[in-house]
Design a protein around this motif. Structure first.
Motif, mmCIF file in Angstrom:
data_model
loop_
_atom_site.group_PDB
_atom_site.id
_atom_site.type_symbol
_atom_site.label_atom_id
_atom_site.label_comp_id
_atom_site.label_asym_id
_atom_site.label_seq_id
_atom_site.Cartn_x
_atom_site.Cartn_y
_atom_site.Cartn_z
ATOM 1 N N ALA A 1 -34.445 -25.338 -29.336
ATOM 2 C CA ALA A 1 -33.018 -25.700 -29.371
ATOM 3 C C ALA A 1 -32.257 -24.922 -28.314
ATOM 4 N N ARG A 2 -32.637 -23.665 -28.087
ATOM 5 C CA ARG A 2 -31.952 -22.848 -27.084
ATOM 6 C C ARG A 2 -32.368 -23.235 -25.666
ATOM 7 N N LEU A 3 -33.676 -23.383 -25.477
ATOM 8 C CA LEU A 3 -34.154 -23.727 -24.126
ATOM 9 C C LEU A 3 -33.479 -24.986 -23.610
ATOM 10 N N PHE A 4 -33.328 -25.977 -24.492
ATOM 11 C CA PHE A 4 -32.782 -27.268 -24.060
ATOM 12 C C PHE A 4 -31.340 -27.476 -24.517
ATOM 13 N N THR B 1 -40.258 -12.204 -31.661
ATOM 14 C CA THR B 1 -39.983 -10.872 -31.091
ATOM 15 C C THR B 1 -38.888 -10.857 -30.024
ATOM 16 N N VAL B 2 -38.642 -11.973 -29.363
ATOM 17 C CA VAL B 2 -37.657 -11.988 -28.257
ATOM 18 C C VAL B 2 -36.509 -12.948 -28.557
ATOM 19 N N CYS B 3 -36.847 -14.185 -28.834
ATOM 20 C CA CYS B 3 -35.798 -15.187 -29.086
ATOM 21 C C CYS B 3 -35.427 -15.116 -30.567
ATOM 22 N N ARG B 4 -34.912 -13.948 -30.954
ATOM 23 C CA ARG B 4 -34.667 -13.664 -32.371
ATOM 24 C C ARG B 4 -33.441 -14.426 -32.862
ATOM 25 N N SER C 1 -29.855 -12.000 -32.475
ATOM 26 C CA SER C 1 -29.610 -11.323 -31.203
ATOM 27 C C SER C 1 -30.821 -11.485 -30.297
ATOM 28 N N PRO C 2 -30.914 -12.625 -29.612
ATOM 29 C CA PRO C 2 -32.047 -12.842 -28.704
ATOM 30 C C PRO C 2 -32.040 -11.820 -27.563
ATOM 31 N N LEU C 3 -33.251 -11.351 -27.211
ATOM 32 C CA LEU C 3 -33.375 -10.352 -26.139
ATOM 33 C C LEU C 3 -33.629 -11.076 -24.821
ATOM 34 N N CYS C 4 -32.625 -11.807 -24.362
ATOM 35 C CA CYS C 4 -32.816 -12.698 -23.219
ATOM 36 C C CYS C 4 -33.234 -11.937 -21.964
ATOM 37 N N GLU C 5 -32.811 -10.674 -21.871
ATOM 38 C CA GLU C 5 -33.174 -9.917 -20.662
ATOM 39 C C GLU C 5 -34.672 -9.643 -20.611
ATOM 40 N N HIS C 6 -35.372 -9.769 -21.745
ATOM 41 C CA HIS C 6 -36.829 -9.574 -21.756
ATOM 42 C C HIS C 6 -37.576 -10.904 -21.844
ATOM 43 N N CYS C 7 -36.865 -11.996 -21.715
ATOM 44 C CA CYS C 7 -37.486 -13.299 -21.970
ATOM 45 C C CYS C 7 -38.155 -13.847 -20.717
ATOM 46 N N PRO C 8 -39.418 -14.236 -20.833
ATOM 47 C CA PRO C 8 -40.127 -14.730 -19.640
ATOM 48 C C PRO C 8 -39.650 -16.103 -19.175
ATOM 49 N N VAL C 9 -38.933 -16.828 -20.024
ATOM 50 C CA VAL C 9 -38.516 -18.181 -19.633
ATOM 51 C C VAL C 9 -36.987 -18.286 -19.545
ATOM 52 N N SER C 10 -36.333 -17.162 -19.337
ATOM 53 C CA SER C 10 -34.865 -17.170 -19.311
ATOM 54 C C SER C 10 -34.329 -18.065 -18.195
ATOM 55 N N ALA C 11 -35.069 -18.167 -17.078
ATOM 56 C CA ALA C 11 -34.573 -18.988 -15.965
ATOM 57 C C ALA C 11 -34.547 -20.466 -16.335
ATOM 58 N N HIS C 12 -35.277 -20.818 -17.396
ATOM 59 C CA HIS C 12 -35.356 -22.215 -17.805
ATOM 60 C C HIS C 12 -34.396 -22.512 -18.957
ATOM 61 N N CYS C 13 -33.641 -21.512 -19.418
ATOM 62 C CA CYS C 13 -32.963 -21.634 -20.714
ATOM 63 C C CYS C 13 -31.521 -22.110 -20.565
ATOM 64 N N ALA C 14 -31.289 -23.332 -20.989
ATOM 65 C CA ALA C 14 -29.930 -23.891 -20.928
ATOM 66 C C ALA C 14 -29.004 -23.173 -21.901
ATOM 67 N N GLY C 15 -29.543 -22.701 -23.018
ATOM 68 C CA GLY C 15 -28.719 -21.971 -23.981
ATOM 69 C C GLY C 15 -28.192 -20.682 -23.369
ATOM 70 N N LEU C 16 -29.068 -19.958 -22.647
ATOM 71 C CA LEU C 16 -28.633 -18.721 -21.998
ATOM 72 C C LEU C 16 -27.598 -19.042 -20.915
ATOM 73 N N ALA C 17 -27.835 -20.106 -20.164
ATOM 74 C CA ALA C 17 -26.894 -20.481 -19.094
ATOM 75 C C ALA C 17 -25.508 -20.771 -19.664
ATOM 76 N N ALA D 1 -23.870 -18.324 -24.537
ATOM 77 C CA ALA D 1 -23.917 -17.968 -25.968
ATOM 78 C C ALA D 1 -25.185 -18.532 -26.606
ATOM 79 N N PRO D 2 -26.366 -18.050 -26.152
ATOM 80 C CA PRO D 2 -27.624 -18.642 -26.648
ATOM 81 C C PRO D 2 -27.799 -18.495 -28.148
ATOM 82 N N GLU D 3 -27.207 -17.437 -28.735
ATOM 83 C CA GLU D 3 -27.413 -17.202 -30.166
ATOM 84 C C GLU D 3 -26.750 -18.265 -31.031
HETATM 85 FE FE1 SF4 Z 1 -34.315 -17.431 -26.281
HETATM 86 FE FE2 SF4 Z 1 -33.330 -18.557 -24.090
HETATM 87 FE FE3 SF4 Z 1 -32.789 -16.027 -24.611
HETATM 88 FE FE4 SF4 Z 1 -35.249 -16.743 -23.913
HETATM 89 S S1 SF4 Z 1 -33.423 -16.833 -22.623
HETATM 90 S S2 SF4 Z 1 -34.669 -15.336 -25.578
HETATM 91 S S3 SF4 Z 1 -35.415 -18.765 -24.879
HETATM 92 S S4 SF4 Z 1 -32.160 -17.782 -25.818
#
Ligand code: SF4
Length: 348
Positions: free
Chosen positions: A154-157, A196-199, A202-218, A221-223
């Motif tokens: 849901a967050r990625l897309f 462990t990361v996309c909790r 409080s998602p740890l987006c700075e440690h997320c390997p797919v953050s560049a692909h994440c529309a929620g982060l963009a 407010a991914p949470e």
């Molecule tokens: Fe989750 Fe996206 Fe944050 Fe990664 S960047 S932890 S997929 S919200």
């Protein structure tokens, strides 16, 4: 970032960060050809459906220590398995667990079927467990979607449809990420990322390997994903509870067997309605005529509505009630206990 890049990054992250779990064959051993034990994968998935990894782990170790194979579990008495399951809750699951173990032992020669359909046909094995066991134990390219995976997808897309309506769309999107390459590792990588990361909060987006692909982060407010259907506001009702005393006794009634708090002990009450009761109305609706005085007001929240109870008190006599000592109100449901205590306050 393409889907292939996303997959490559998440699998590389999994290779470096996979959780060390007692039922898991880690990515390096898996790459070297070690296969997970289907019995252990299945048992862990059943246990994890209702509890967390830290809570399930001692149970998993106790079960596999005592019953190392599915045949050992299948041959055990029901009572022994139920007792070992105590603390994991949902005893229907333990019964299904035994039914499944016995089906594998008796109908499949002690070997779990190696297809998703075959797994799905076992007693008590739902679509999620069949997909998870298929991927992790047999490296089948199944689509393994639990609550963690729903949240990640849901967050990625940035899927705006709220749960639960969004489930089919989330499953479809998750399915588009599955490939024949390392499907078991992929399923576990997504699970680990969610845990462990996309909790949830409080998602740890700075440690997320797919953050560049994440529309929620963009979005910034991914949470806030996954979206949830707004809760329907509870209606509010008003009622009157009557505290009728006779010396050190209080008048109680038994509610009708059907309906809210059916068959429970209660204070006599008025109807519960949308409009507040005036004192004159409250006195008029009283079960007996007496010198009723308004003494308190209590609030209570039921599942489907909230309630304000005005509490009136009087000393008097009544038929068809159960006289109970002031100090013996333990059998009352909370709402009436609150009203009785408020009404008796100063008398106790
Ligand atoms: Fe989750 Fe996206 Fe944050 Fe990664 S960047 S932890 S997929 S919200």
């Amino acid at each position: 970032m393409t889907t292939d890049t996303l997959r490559t990054r998440l699998l590389a992250w999994y290779d470096a960060n996979a959780r060390d779990l007692p039922w898991r064959v880690g990515p390096h051993d898996h790459a070297a050809g070690v296969r997970a034990d289907t019995y252990r994968v299945w048992l862990s998935e059943v246990m994890l459906q209702q509890t967390t990894v830290p809570h399930a782990t001692p149970y998993f170790l106790a079960f596999t220590g005592r019953w190392p194979t599915v045949g050992d579990l299948a041959a055990e008495d029901d009572g022994e398995v139920m007792a070992a399951w105590a603390g994991l809750g949902y005893y229907a699951r333990a019964r299904n667990l035994l039914a499944c173990a016995r089906a594998v032992a008796n109908d499949h020669g002690g070997v779990f079927p190696d297809t998703e359909d075959g797994l799905r046909a076992l007693p008590g094995l739902g679509p999620y467990t069949a997909a998870a066991v298929g991927a992790i134990a047999f490296d089948l390219p199944t689509n393994v979607v639990d609550g963690n995976v729903e949240r990640v997808v849901a967050r990625l897309f940035a899927v705006d449809a709220p749960l639960p309506d969004a489930k089919p769309e989330l499953k479809r999107l998750a399915g588009e990420l599955v490939r024949d390459h390392r499907p078991g590792d992929w399923a576990q990588a997504l699970m680990d990322l969610g845990a462990t990361v996309c909790r949830p909060r409080s998602p740890l987006c700075e440690h997320c390997p797919v953050s560049a692909h994440c529309a929620g982060l963009a979005s910034g407010a991914p949470e806030t994903w996954p979206r949830k259907t707004a809760k329907i506001a509870r209606p509010h009702r008003y009622g009157v509870a009557y505290v009728l005393t006779r010396g050190d006794q209080i008048a109680l009634v038994r509610r009708p067997p059907k309906g809210l708090l059916g068959g429970m002990l209660a204070l006599p009450t008025s109807e519960w309605r949308a409009a507040r009761w005036s004192e004159a109305e409250a006195v008029q609706a009283a079960p007996v005529s007496a010198d009723w005085r308004s003494v308190a007001e209590v609030q209570h929240v039921f599942t489907h509505f909230s309630l304000t109870l005005q509490v009136l008190r009087a000393e008097g006599e009544a038929d068809n009630v159960i006289w109970s000592p002031h100090g013996d109100l333990g059998g009352l449901p909370i709402v009436f206990l609150k009203a009785a205590r408020a009404g008796l306050s100063g008398l106790l």
